[in-house]
Enzyme design. Structure first.
Site, short mmCIF file in Angstrom:
data_model
loop_
_atom_site.label_atom_id
_atom_site.label_comp_id
_atom_site.label_asym_id
_atom_site.label_seq_id
_atom_site.Cartn_x
_atom_site.Cartn_y
_atom_site.Cartn_z
CE1 TYR A 25 0.43 13.32 2.86
CE2 TYR A 25 2.42 12.36 3.81
CZ TYR A 25 1.67 13.47 3.48
OH TYR A 25 2.15 14.73 3.74
CG ASP B 273 6.04 7.41 -2.06
OD1 ASP B 273 7.19 7.42 -1.54
OD2 ASP B 273 5.17 8.24 -1.78
CE LYS C 207 8.50 9.00 5.92
NZ LYS C 207 7.85 9.70 6.97
N1 PLP Z 1 5.67 9.38 0.58
C1 PLP Z 1 5.46 8.56 1.61
C2 PLP Z 1 5.17 7.12 1.36
C3 PLP Z 1 5.51 9.04 2.92
O1 PLP Z 1 5.29 8.22 3.94
C4 PLP Z 1 5.79 10.41 3.12
C5 PLP Z 1 5.82 10.98 4.47
O2 PLP Z 1 5.46 10.39 5.44
C6 PLP Z 1 6.01 11.23 2.01
C7 PLP Z 1 5.95 10.68 0.74
C8 PLP Z 1 6.33 12.68 2.18
O3 PLP Z 1 7.60 12.82 2.72
P1 PLP Z 1 8.00 14.19 3.49
O4 PLP Z 1 7.19 14.20 4.75
O5 PLP Z 1 9.47 14.05 3.70
O6 PLP Z 1 7.64 15.30 2.58
#
Ligand code: PLP
Length: 427
Positions: free
Chosen positions: A143, A238, A266
């Site tokens: 994700y 990511d 985060k």
């Molecule tokens: N990328 C990863 C690996 C994530 O775990 C998340 C959210 O859980 C995101 C992107 C998206 O981040 P946000 O919820 O701050 O938009």
């Protein structure tokens, strides 16, 4: 009389779709009513009915120091007293960026945004602009936020073109998204073969945390690096979830791989809304105002998020601080394993740093298909038993688990006792 969670949930349903502002909070996959939270302190959260829970969700990762850590709260208050946003550069942003770069040297330049989603969206645009190519390879079960082009069904066939996973996302938007199973380098090679010269980037969660917890198998990340080098695609890690969680140097430090671009979020915001994307300076220079690739944000690098992030990273970078959190986490893992063994329940428990996962199946899954072999009914029963006993896991079998520096031996002990009792009730 204060309202109960149940009453508040009913009220919330009239104003928020599903009663929530992010779907997993609705408890849809486990059933029941989500506790409405009044406050958090350390490893604990307290709901409106004054029930206390040991928190292993930690706002889905950011709160690595636990709730309301004094250094973070002080930094936010001090900063807020001097103004919350200026639409102008601040020294705080440089300070946080330098802290990040000190541990992630591949991030030569970066830019702050307001969420992980925004970071990924911007990184993809930049990768396309820098390479002049259009297609992006992502992995099933990873994700990357709710970026339109990445909301793509976990396809069954390796060479399957992405189909939109959500109404509202057009097939045109996802036409350039290719998917491969996680940990499958051959599948990636085949995609690169078919779409030679068309792939702008491969984006990967270097340790997957959105199909529960799935670590990369030996050679997977280095293999991706090689395939990117060969094909001219950029490698995007990511690290929104893994950054400062699996290791102080991120997954990239842990595995010794230099991605071209990294996305963060985060932990770097210490619980305030933040994201960042960065990497090779020659790529980052494509961004406006230096280059033609547009990207901007009214509240980007806002002082409150910067201050919370600085306070968090400064604590975390103290000698031995991160390692101590990991030690406590390992005791927790042993507790889960012991309780499961006593009850004869097959589970796998795995961890990297302060992030871990429990799968209700015998073998550690390596990809989305294998993750789905887990016993979701059993997870749901255990989840509710733990919730009743004041232990808060994420309300889905597809989420990873987090720990903070505020989790002490006593919380771990209490958790293990609750897990033992939850498992005993299943047999
Ligand atoms: N990328 C990863 C690996 C994530 O775990 C998340 C959210 O859980 C995101 C992107 C998206 O981040 P946000 O919820 O701050 O938009």
């Amino acid at each position: 009389m204060n309202k109960t969670s149940s009453e508040l949930f009913q009220q919330a349903k009239h104003i928020f779709p599903g009663g929530v502002n992010s779907p997993v909070r609705s408890f849809r996959s486990v059933g029941g009513v989500p506790p409405f939270i009044e406050r958090g302190q350390g490893a604990w959260i307290y709901d409106v009915e004054k029930k206390a829970y040991i928190d292993y969700v930690l706002s889905y990762g950011p709160l690595i120091l636990g709730h309301a850590h004094h250094a973070v709260v002080d930094a936010i208050v001090r900063t807020a007293q001097r103004g919350t946003s200026f639409g102008m550069p601040t020294p705080l942003a440089i300070q946080l960026a330098e802290l990040i770069r000190s541990k992630l040297p591949s991030v030569e330049m970066l830019r702050f945004v307001n969420s992980g989603t925004e970071a990924v969206m911007s990184a993809i645009r930049l990768a396309r602009a820098a390479t002049g190519k259009t297609k992006v390879i992502k992995f099933e079960g990873c994700y990357h936020g709710h970026v339109d082009s990445l909301l793509v069904q976990a396809g069954s066939g390796v060479a399957t073109l992405g189909l939109p996973d959500s109404p509202g996302v057009t097939s045109g938007t996802t036409a350039d998204t290719l998917t491969a199973p996680y940990n499958d380098l051959d599948a990636v090679a085949r995609l690169l073969d078919v779409h030679r010269h068309e792939v702008a980037a491969i984006i990967v969660e270097p340790v997957a945390g959105n199909m529960n917890f799935v670590p990369p198998i030996d050679g997977f990340l280095s293999g991706l690096r090689q395939q990117c080098d060969r094909s001219g695609a950029l490698l995007i890690f990511d690290e929104v979830m893994t950054g400062f969680r699996v290791d102080l140097n991120g997954a990239q430090g842990l595995f010794g791989i230099n991605p071209d671009l990294t996305t963060l979020g985060k932990v770097i915001g210490g619980g305030l809304p933040v994201g960042a994307f960065g990497g090779r300076a020659d790529i980052m220079r494509h961004l406006a105002p230096l280059g033609k690739t547009y990207q901007a944000g009214t509240l980007s690098a806002n002082p409150l998020a910067m201050a919370a992030g600085i306070a968090t990273l400064q604590q975390l970078f103290q000698d031995g601080y991160f390692a101590d959190i990991v030690k406590v986490g390992m005791k927790l893992d042993e507790g889960w394993r012991g309780a499961a063994a006593s009850a004869g329940i097959p589970i796998t428990v795995s961890r990297m740093g302060t992030m871990s996962g429990i799968h209700f199946q015998k073998d550690q899954p390596r990809n989305w298909t294998e993750v789905n072999r887990g016993d979701v009914d059993l997870f749901t029963r255990v989840f509710h038993s733990l919730l009743n006993q004041g232990i808060f896991l994420a309300p889905s079998s597809f989420e990873a688990s987090f720990i903070s520096s505020a989790h002490s031996e006593s919380e771990i002990q209490q958790t293990i006792e609750a897990v033992t009792s939850a498992f005993a009730a299943q047999t």
